[in-house]
Design an enzyme around this catalytic site. Structure first.
Site, short mmCIF file in Angstrom:
data_model
loop_
_atom_site.label_atom_id
_atom_site.label_comp_id
_atom_site.label_asym_id
_atom_site.label_seq_id
_atom_site.Cartn_x
_atom_site.Cartn_y
_atom_site.Cartn_z
N HIS A 121 52.07 -6.37 2.06
CA HIS A 121 50.99 -5.97 2.22
C HIS A 121 50.85 -5.13 1.05
CE1 HIS A 121 47.98 -2.85 3.28
NE2 HIS A 121 47.52 -3.70 4.28
N LYS A 224 47.09 1.03 14.95
CA LYS A 224 47.23 -0.41 15.28
C LYS A 224 48.07 -0.55 16.75
CE LYS A 224 48.00 -1.62 10.44
NZ LYS A 224 46.51 -2.33 9.99
C1 LIG Z 1 51.94 -5.22 7.14
C2 LIG Z 1 51.07 -3.97 7.17
N1 LIG Z 1 51.68 -3.01 6.23
C3 LIG Z 1 51.26 -1.74 5.98
C4 LIG Z 1 49.78 -1.46 6.54
C5 LIG Z 1 48.97 -0.37 6.05
O1 LIG Z 1 48.71 0.34 7.22
P1 LIG Z 1 47.93 1.62 7.27
O2 LIG Z 1 46.80 1.46 6.58
O3 LIG Z 1 47.76 2.11 8.57
O4 LIG Z 1 48.70 2.76 6.45
C6 LIG Z 1 49.13 -2.41 7.10
C7 LIG Z 1 47.90 -2.51 7.67
O5 LIG Z 1 46.83 -3.18 7.24
C8 LIG Z 1 49.86 -3.81 7.54
O6 LIG Z 1 49.31 -4.68 7.94
#
Ligand SMILES: Cc1ncc(COP(=O)(O)O)c(C=O)c1O
Lengths: 407, 147
Positions: A121, A224
């Site tokens: 991500h 989530k």
């Molecule tokens: C694998 C992964 N890493 C990191 C994130 C980032 O999470 P957040 O936007 O809640 O900080 C997400 C969320 O979309 C994710 O799916």
């Protein structure tokens, strides 16, 4: 597990969208909140609201107690034996930035390497790009194989004494692939590297025990996993956290402050500068109680059942391409797919008109989309409240899309 | 019902068999635009002579709405004065914001098939991507002067 009863706990699911009962299949982006989380937030603001760690008065005592009690319960869910090792952050993104900005800036230099993968991500990529740019460290990447699993055949070559840190997602948000973290962590430690796990997509869906995983840091997001937005956490080993410089400076993270210098509070406060998301923590505590009652094993089994049920029907649709591992044991409840020449945005619009919410796009994984040779995919992702009827509605809506596009 | 209005035959036709897809030699203007939220992208090129769009091409990738919009736009504008492009762009934008009057304006020709997009607010930016590129390209021509 009685999904019907679980669904009753989610007021938001009891609505019509575009004239159809809502089918919510965008859980990898964010999940819905059970009644008890909404009530915990409401009760906190009605009865206990005050700042933490500061007041001598009753409300501040109650707020502090609720804030710290939630830390103990969330720690327990992830097998964290020392709750002081659990730091509240805004979510996964802030947690990863904290490691990069604090540990990374203090420990990395020219010649050092950070090992990531091409399926990360953006939040587990961009912070490392920034810290690499500032320190002269170099980024290296694990590739994926033809089933979009991590290609570990390159690990020996990529993991060397130059590798100072390895950071990987436990579960890919774009593919659902579950990565073999325990094995990789052992090999990372063998070369003296620190192992970071982006748990954004595993914490809500799989049983997670940070000790058994063998990692050094674990990041997750509350929203989530049935919790409120704006709250999440970072677990780290005490030794590492104690040696790290603070990331944010301010109130609550200090012991004594003089004009020119300060001494810092012990863990976890050292990393929790300023007034934290107290209500968020209280809400996350309620969410974790809810998940713990159902049980992470039961949640995983339920999602795996839905996954099998969905994949069988999806694979019967002509020209539908599903990404990710073939073996259901290697994936979580995320299905990325494309359908013939129908662009994922068109699919998402057509499904939305049928009351079915999915995600279409690059899922904050642009380099991965590039590897897959697509600009974007459609993604359906499950959670504890989804049913086989939801899957049936998804399939019907996809048939509708095919008809509209003349198939 | 609304979906049928959105995905009309003519739109799918343009999506699958776009007009003026490709690249020009020595364009007088070239604009690359991306829609960062969804990843759609377009490169639009113009040949302009004496204030008239002599040739126009686009490339890139996107959904049926963005591709059909680009195809119809280029088809409609080839051989037309730049000034007409400005007026048309303004009219098309009005239609995207729900103007019933614009939706029946004969000047828009085939482009009226996209009127249904106005009912899907999150997709309006898909339909406007090519037009935003056109606006930038026209600006380039005016500042650099046409060849
Ligand atoms: C694998 C992964 N890493 C990191 C994130 C980032 O999470 P957040 O936007 O809640 O900080 C997400 C969320 O979309 C994710 O799916």
């Amino acid at each position: 597990m009685y999904v019907g009863e679980i669904r009753q706990e989610f007021p938001i699911l009891q609505q019509q969208v575009n004239g159809h009962p809502l089918v919510y299949l965008d859980n990898a982006a964010s999940t819905q909140k059970p009644r008890r989380v909404l009530e915990a937030l409401d009760r906190y603001y009605r009865e206990d609201n005050a700042n933490v760690h500061r007041g001598i008065h009753e409300l501040s005592r109650r707020a502090t107690e609720a804030y710290e009690a939630a830390r103990v319960r969330v720690a327990a869910l992830f097998g964290i034996t020392d709750p002081a090792e659990l730091i509240w952050t805004r979510g996964t993104t802030e947690a990863l930035n904290l490691i990069a900005g604090s540990w990374g800036m203090a420990n990395l230099g020219p010649g050092d390497e950070i090992l990531l993968s091409v399926m990360e991500h953006h939040s587990n990529l961009v912070p490392w790009q920034i810290v690499a740019g500032r320190t002269g460290a170099r980024l290296r990447f694990l590739e994926i194989d033809e089933q979009q699993r991590l290609d570990l055949s390159g690990l020996d070559e990529l993991l060397t004494e130059r590798t100072r840190l390895v950071s990987l997602c436990h579960v890919s948000n774009a593919l659902g692939t579950i990565n073999p973290i325990r094995e990789i962590a052992a090999r990372a430690h063998a070369v003296g590297a620190v192992m970071v796990v982006d748990g954004a997509q595993s914490a809500p869906h799989l049983p997670v025990d940070v000790q058994a995983l063998g990692c050094d840091f674990f990041a997750f997001s509350g929203h989530k996993m049935c919790g409120p937005t704006g709250i999440g956490g970072l677990w780290g080993r005490r030794k590492l956290l104690e040696a790290m410089p603070p990331f944010f400076g301010g109130g609550d993270m200090i012991e004594f402050v003089e004009l020119e210098r300060s001494t810092y509070a012990p863990l976890p406060n050292k990393f929790e500068a300023g007034t934290p998301a107290i209500a968020g923590v209280v809400g996350l505590g309620a969410a974790v109680d809810f998940l713990a009652e159902i049980g992470p094993e039961a949640i995983q089994a339920h999602e795996r059942y839905l996954l099998g049920y969905a994949l069988e029907q999806l694979r019967a649709i002509p020209d539908l391409r599903v990404f990710g591992p073939e073996d259901i044991a290697e994936r979580s409840g995320v299905i990325s797919f494309t359908l013939a020449d129908i662009h994922p945005h068109d699919l998402a619009t057509i499904l939305d008109a049928e009351g079915v919410a999915i995600r279409a796009g690059h899922h904050c994984t642009q380099p991965l989309m590039h590897r897959l040779g697509v600009g974007s995919t459609a993604r359906a992702s499950f959670y504890v409240y989804n049913t086989t009827e939801d899957v049936d509605r998804l399939i019907e809506a996809l048939q509708r899309a095919r008809t509209l596009f003349g198939y | 019902m609304q979906l049928e209005a959105l995905y009309q035959q003519v739109i799918l036709q343009h999506y699958r068999h776009p007009h003026n897809r490709g690249v020009l030699d020595a364009p007088d203007a070239e604009v690359h635009l991306r829609n960062p939220t969804c990843g759609d992208e377009i490169t639009l090129q113009l040949h302009v002579r004496d204030g008239t769009i002599e040739d126009v091409r686009f490339s890139g990738q996107g959904c049926s709405i963005s591709q059909a919009s680009a195809s119809m736009m280029t088809q409609r504008l080839k051989g037309k004065p730049l000034a007409e492009a400005d007026a048309l762009s303004a009219r098309f934008t009005e239609m995207m914001h729900g103007s019933a009057e614009a939706a029946v304006d004969r000047n828009l020709g085939h482009l009226r098939a996209l009127a249904g997009v106005a009912r899907f607010p999150v997709r309006v930016r898909c339909a406007l991507l090519a037009w935003n590129a056109l606006g930038e390209a026209a600006k380039q021509v005016r500042t650099n002067g046409p060849g």
